[in-house]
Structures are given as C-alpha cells and as structure tokens.
Motif scaffolding. Structure first.
Motif, mmCIF file in Angstrom:
data_model
loop_
_atom_site.group_PDB
_atom_site.id
_atom_site.type_symbol
_atom_site.label_atom_id
_atom_site.label_comp_id
_atom_site.label_asym_id
_atom_site.label_seq_id
_atom_site.Cartn_x
_atom_site.Cartn_y
_atom_site.Cartn_z
ATOM 1 N N ILE A 170 -18.371 -4.073 5.171
ATOM 2 C CA ILE A 170 -17.380 -3.007 5.035
ATOM 3 C C ILE A 170 -16.383 -3.452 3.977
ATOM 4 C CG2 ILE A 170 -15.629 -1.667 6.250
ATOM 5 C CD1 ILE A 170 -17.227 -2.504 8.847
ATOM 6 N N ALA A 171 -16.424 -2.827 2.832
ATOM 7 C CA ALA A 171 -15.560 -3.217 1.730
ATOM 8 C C ALA A 171 -14.706 -2.031 1.283
ATOM 9 C CB ALA A 171 -16.394 -3.734 0.553
ATOM 10 N N LYS A 172 -13.651 -2.341 0.563
ATOM 11 C CA LYS A 172 -12.763 -1.323 0.019
ATOM 12 C C LYS A 172 -12.508 -1.642 -1.449
ATOM 13 C CE LYS A 172 -11.415 0.489 4.187
ATOM 14 N NZ LYS A 172 -11.198 1.890 4.592
ATOM 15 N N LYS A 173 -12.417 -0.618 -2.257
ATOM 16 C CA LYS A 173 -12.024 -0.823 -3.648
ATOM 17 C C LYS A 173 -10.914 0.152 -4.010
ATOM 18 C CE LYS A 173 -15.277 2.228 -6.095
ATOM 19 N NZ LYS A 173 -16.315 2.273 -7.153
ATOM 20 N N LYS A 174 -10.120 -0.246 -4.981
ATOM 21 C CA LYS A 174 -8.982 0.560 -5.398
ATOM 22 C C LYS A 174 -9.283 1.238 -6.719
ATOM 23 C CE LYS A 174 -3.972 0.203 -6.138
ATOM 24 N NZ LYS A 174 -2.829 -0.744 -6.215
ATOM 25 N N ILE A 175 -9.128 2.542 -6.746
ATOM 26 C CA ILE A 175 -9.270 3.324 -7.972
ATOM 27 C C ILE A 175 -7.876 3.591 -8.501
ATOM 28 C CG2 ILE A 175 -10.116 5.464 -8.991
ATOM 29 C CD1 ILE A 175 -12.189 5.587 -6.769
ATOM 30 N N GLU A 176 -7.582 3.064 -9.669
ATOM 31 C CA GLU A 176 -6.244 3.196 -10.234
ATOM 32 C C GLU A 176 -5.984 4.614 -10.709
ATOM 33 O OE1 GLU A 176 -4.086 0.838 -10.183
ATOM 34 O OE2 GLU A 176 -5.348 -0.889 -9.637
ATOM 35 N N ALA A 177 -4.711 5.007 -10.640
ATOM 36 C CA ALA A 177 -4.307 6.313 -11.163
ATOM 37 C C ALA A 177 -4.626 6.395 -12.647
ATOM 38 C CB ALA A 177 -2.819 6.515 -10.929
ATOM 39 N N GLU A 212 -5.943 5.141 -5.300
ATOM 40 C CA GLU A 212 -6.680 5.489 -4.092
ATOM 41 C C GLU A 212 -7.573 4.328 -3.666
ATOM 42 O OE1 GLU A 212 -9.539 9.080 -2.315
ATOM 43 O OE2 GLU A 212 -9.215 8.893 -4.477
ATOM 44 N N ILE A 213 -7.599 4.056 -2.371
ATOM 45 C CA ILE A 213 -8.497 3.062 -1.801
ATOM 46 C C ILE A 213 -9.661 3.787 -1.153
ATOM 47 C CG2 ILE A 213 -8.759 1.280 -0.037
ATOM 48 C CD1 ILE A 213 -5.872 0.498 -0.500
ATOM 49 N N VAL A 214 -10.879 3.433 -1.553
ATOM 50 C CA VAL A 214 -12.067 4.119 -1.056
ATOM 51 C C VAL A 214 -13.030 3.111 -0.430
ATOM 52 C CG1 VAL A 214 -11.885 5.978 -2.756
ATOM 53 C CG2 VAL A 214 -13.244 3.955 -3.293
ATOM 54 N N ASP A 215 -13.889 3.611 0.445
ATOM 55 C CA ASP A 215 -14.842 2.764 1.164
ATOM 56 C C ASP A 215 -16.054 2.425 0.301
ATOM 57 O OD1 ASP A 215 -13.219 2.957 3.366
ATOM 58 O OD2 ASP A 215 -14.369 4.561 4.314
ATOM 59 N N PRO A 253 -6.479 0.847 3.765
ATOM 60 C CA PRO A 253 -7.071 -0.472 3.530
ATOM 61 C C PRO A 253 -7.718 -1.053 4.781
ATOM 62 C CG PRO A 253 -4.734 -0.722 3.891
ATOM 63 C CD PRO A 253 -5.018 0.766 3.939
ATOM 64 N N TYR A 254 -7.536 -0.396 5.936
ATOM 65 C CA TYR A 254 -7.940 -0.974 7.216
ATOM 66 C C TYR A 254 -9.325 -0.504 7.666
ATOM 67 C CZ TYR A 254 -3.001 -2.173 7.482
ATOM 68 O OH TYR A 254 -1.761 -2.670 7.214
ATOM 69 N N PHE A 255 -9.998 -1.369 8.412
ATOM 70 C CA PHE A 255 -11.258 -0.994 9.042
ATOM 71 C C PHE A 255 -11.026 0.112 10.068
ATOM 72 C CE2 PHE A 255 -14.087 -1.909 12.760
ATOM 73 C CZ PHE A 255 -15.211 -1.293 12.234
ATOM 74 N N LEU A 256 -9.990 -0.044 10.886
ATOM 75 C CA LEU A 256 -9.552 0.984 11.823
ATOM 76 C C LEU A 256 -8.058 1.193 11.619
ATOM 77 C CD1 LEU A 256 -11.288 -0.110 15.175
ATOM 78 C CD2 LEU A 256 -11.978 1.784 13.691
ATOM 79 N N GLU A 257 -7.615 2.436 11.642
ATOM 80 C CA GLU A 257 -6.200 2.711 11.468
ATOM 81 C C GLU A 257 -5.394 2.301 12.695
ATOM 82 O OE1 GLU A 257 -3.821 3.988 9.200
ATOM 83 O OE2 GLU A 257 -5.406 3.231 7.912
ATOM 84 N N SER A 258 -5.961 2.468 13.873
ATOM 85 C CA SER A 258 -5.241 2.164 15.100
ATOM 86 C C SER A 258 -5.437 0.699 15.484
ATOM 87 C CB SER A 258 -5.720 3.068 16.239
ATOM 88 O OG SER A 258 -7.113 2.899 16.455
ATOM 89 N N TYR A 275 0.809 -1.220 0.000
ATOM 90 C CA TYR A 275 0.000 0.000 0.000
ATOM 91 C C TYR A 275 0.842 1.270 0.000
ATOM 92 C CZ TYR A 275 -3.469 -3.450 1.378
ATOM 93 O OH TYR A 275 -4.273 -4.548 1.424
ATOM 94 N N GLU A 276 2.140 1.131 -0.132
ATOM 95 C CA GLU A 276 3.000 2.302 -0.113
ATOM 96 C C GLU A 276 2.680 3.212 -1.299
ATOM 97 O OE1 GLU A 276 7.782 3.373 0.161
ATOM 98 O OE2 GLU A 276 7.083 1.304 0.243
ATOM 99 N N GLY A 277 2.452 4.483 -1.017
ATOM 100 C CA GLY A 277 2.142 5.442 -2.070
ATOM 101 C C GLY A 277 0.688 5.485 -2.486
ATOM 102 N N VAL A 278 -0.153 4.662 -1.859
ATOM 103 C CA VAL A 278 -1.581 4.631 -2.184
ATOM 104 C C VAL A 278 -2.336 5.529 -1.209
ATOM 105 C CG1 VAL A 278 -3.637 3.179 -2.401
ATOM 106 C CG2 VAL A 278 -1.401 2.295 -3.082
ATOM 107 N N LYS A 279 -3.191 6.377 -1.733
ATOM 108 C CA LYS A 279 -3.996 7.253 -0.889
ATOM 109 C C LYS A 279 -5.170 6.473 -0.312
ATOM 110 C CE LYS A 279 -6.334 11.740 -0.928
ATOM 111 N NZ LYS A 279 -6.735 12.906 -1.767
#
Length: 253
Positions: free
Chosen positions: A169-176, A190-193, A62-67, A55-59
C-alpha cells in the motif's frame, strides 16, 4: 524530554534495520507499554521535532485508514537480540511518510514514530476478522532495493512457509500544476493511492497483478495445474480473494 498530551512528536530514530530473526519476549501492556515508548523518545532527543502539519491543504489522505485502529507494535528491545510487543495502542499508519502515529494507553499522549525500530505492526481493520499484519520482507531487497524498508500487508501466509501473498500500500504526491495564464492543470497538491501485489514462494518475491496471466507467469512450473484450478473454481482472478485462493492451491501442490 517531557512528553505532554498536547504535543505531537516525530521520532526519526537512526536505528539500523535487522532481519526478522528475533525471539519474542512476553508482551508488555498498560504502563509497561507507555514506558517502552517513552524510552524510545528518551533515546532520540536530538532527533525529536514538533509535527509540522505537512499535509495541510493537500487533497487526499496519507493514511492507510483515516480513523484510529486498535493495534500493536513489535519493536527491537535495545541490543538484546529480542523484541517487545507493545499492545493496547490506538494506531494510524502514515503510508506516505512511512510513520506510525500512536496513542499511548495510560497518558493518552499522541506520538509519531519513525519505523526504523519497528519490526512489524498489526491493525484491527473494520473489514477483517483478524488483525492485519504489516511487516518488512527480506526477499524484497533482491527484487527491488527501494523496497528494502517497505512494509507489506500480509494477506496470506501458508503454515509451511511455501507461499505468502502480500499487498504493498503506497502513496504518491501529485504536485499542483497551475503555472502560466492558460494552464489547465490542477491547482492543488494531491496524495493518491498506489497499490501493488506480490507473492513470495521458494525464497523468491515476484510482483503480480490481479489477473490470471500474471499469476501463471509467476509460477511457470505449476502453470497448468493452477490454470485448471482457476477454471474449475470459476475464478475471475480480479480480486484479492481470488488471488489468495489460487496461491493457497499452489502451496498445497
């Protein structure tokens, strides 16, 4: 394979998912929990690889909770037909890749665990009074085969088993998209909810939206009674809380 605190491993265990019909043993804790997770690692040496900073460099996250959240994992216990609950863990749920990241209590090793051997897991979320449970839902396969291995957050589960409210709770990746000299597209991945809601009732799973029309369509046989309840309680049906109140009323009918 020796595990040390500086290594982060990905366990992609090729275990077949079983239905949620196992009996539960006493919950191992402390060193027992560490031994159980280490056992998972020792059984999957050929499938272990170093975490690749995917996920380096991706806005976006990917996590449900960051902490890190206190939590526990219920896993299949070998081939015994039972399950084990591993407590006192620090967990993150990588929604995008459907992985759990766990800190082992005693050694403080950080591991990424494929969810195939996982029956369910629970997280202490900052906004809730109780642990939020994530589990697979057997009725999901009939609704959409793509949801067979998905984990759903359980928002409400009636004691009589008549109705359950679930959150996907899902995530999808929008490519540059920056091809061409005049492109106005975004120049980063970018990963969006993507969040959706479901109700399981009478052995059927139905997708619902946070509005009155969608809920009434999900329960046509009780639509008039639910509609009257929504009106009497002045529910806007635009929140999770309103959805739970309406489904709680339905299961009481």
């Amino acid at each position: 394979m020796k595990i040390n605190a500086k290594s982060i491993f990905l366990f992609t265990l090729g275990l077949t998912y079983s239905a949620l019909g196992f009996s539960q043993t006493n919950a191992p804790q402390g060193l027992d929990a560490q031994m159980n997770l280490n056992r998972l690692a020792s059984g999957a040496t050929s499938n272990v690889r170093v975490f690749d900073n995917r996920y380096e460099g991706v806005k976006g996250s990917p996590y449900f909770l960051e902490s890190w959240a206190p939590g526990e994992i219920e896993i299949k216990a070998n081939n015994t037909g039972k399950t084990e609950v591993i407590k006192d863990l620090k967990l993150k749920y990588d929604v995008f890749s459907n992985l759990l990241v766990a800190v082992i209590p005693q050694s403080k090793d950080t591991l990424q665990i494929g969810t195939q051997p996982v029956i369910s897991f629970r997280l202490d979320v900052p906004t809730g009074d109780n642990k939020l449970e994530f589990r697979r839902i057997k009725e999901a396969r009939e609704l959409d085969p793509a949801l067979s291995d998905a984990f759903f957050a359980v928002l409400y589960d009636s004691q009589n088993g008549k109705a359950t409210v679930l959150k996907r709770i899902a995530k999808k990746k929008i490519e540059a998209n920056f091809k061409g000299p005049y492109s106005a597209g975004q120049n980063y991945d970018e990963i969006v909810d993507e969040t959706s809601y479901y109700v399981v009732a009478n052995g059927k799973m139905k997708k619902v939206k946070l509005n009155r029309k969608s809920l009434l369509e999900a329960f046509p046989e009780k639509a008039d009674q639910i509609k009257s309840f929504i009106s009497s309680q002045k529910l806007a049906m635009s929140s999770e809380a309103d959805l739970i109140k309406a489904v709680t009323y339905y299961q009481s009918l």
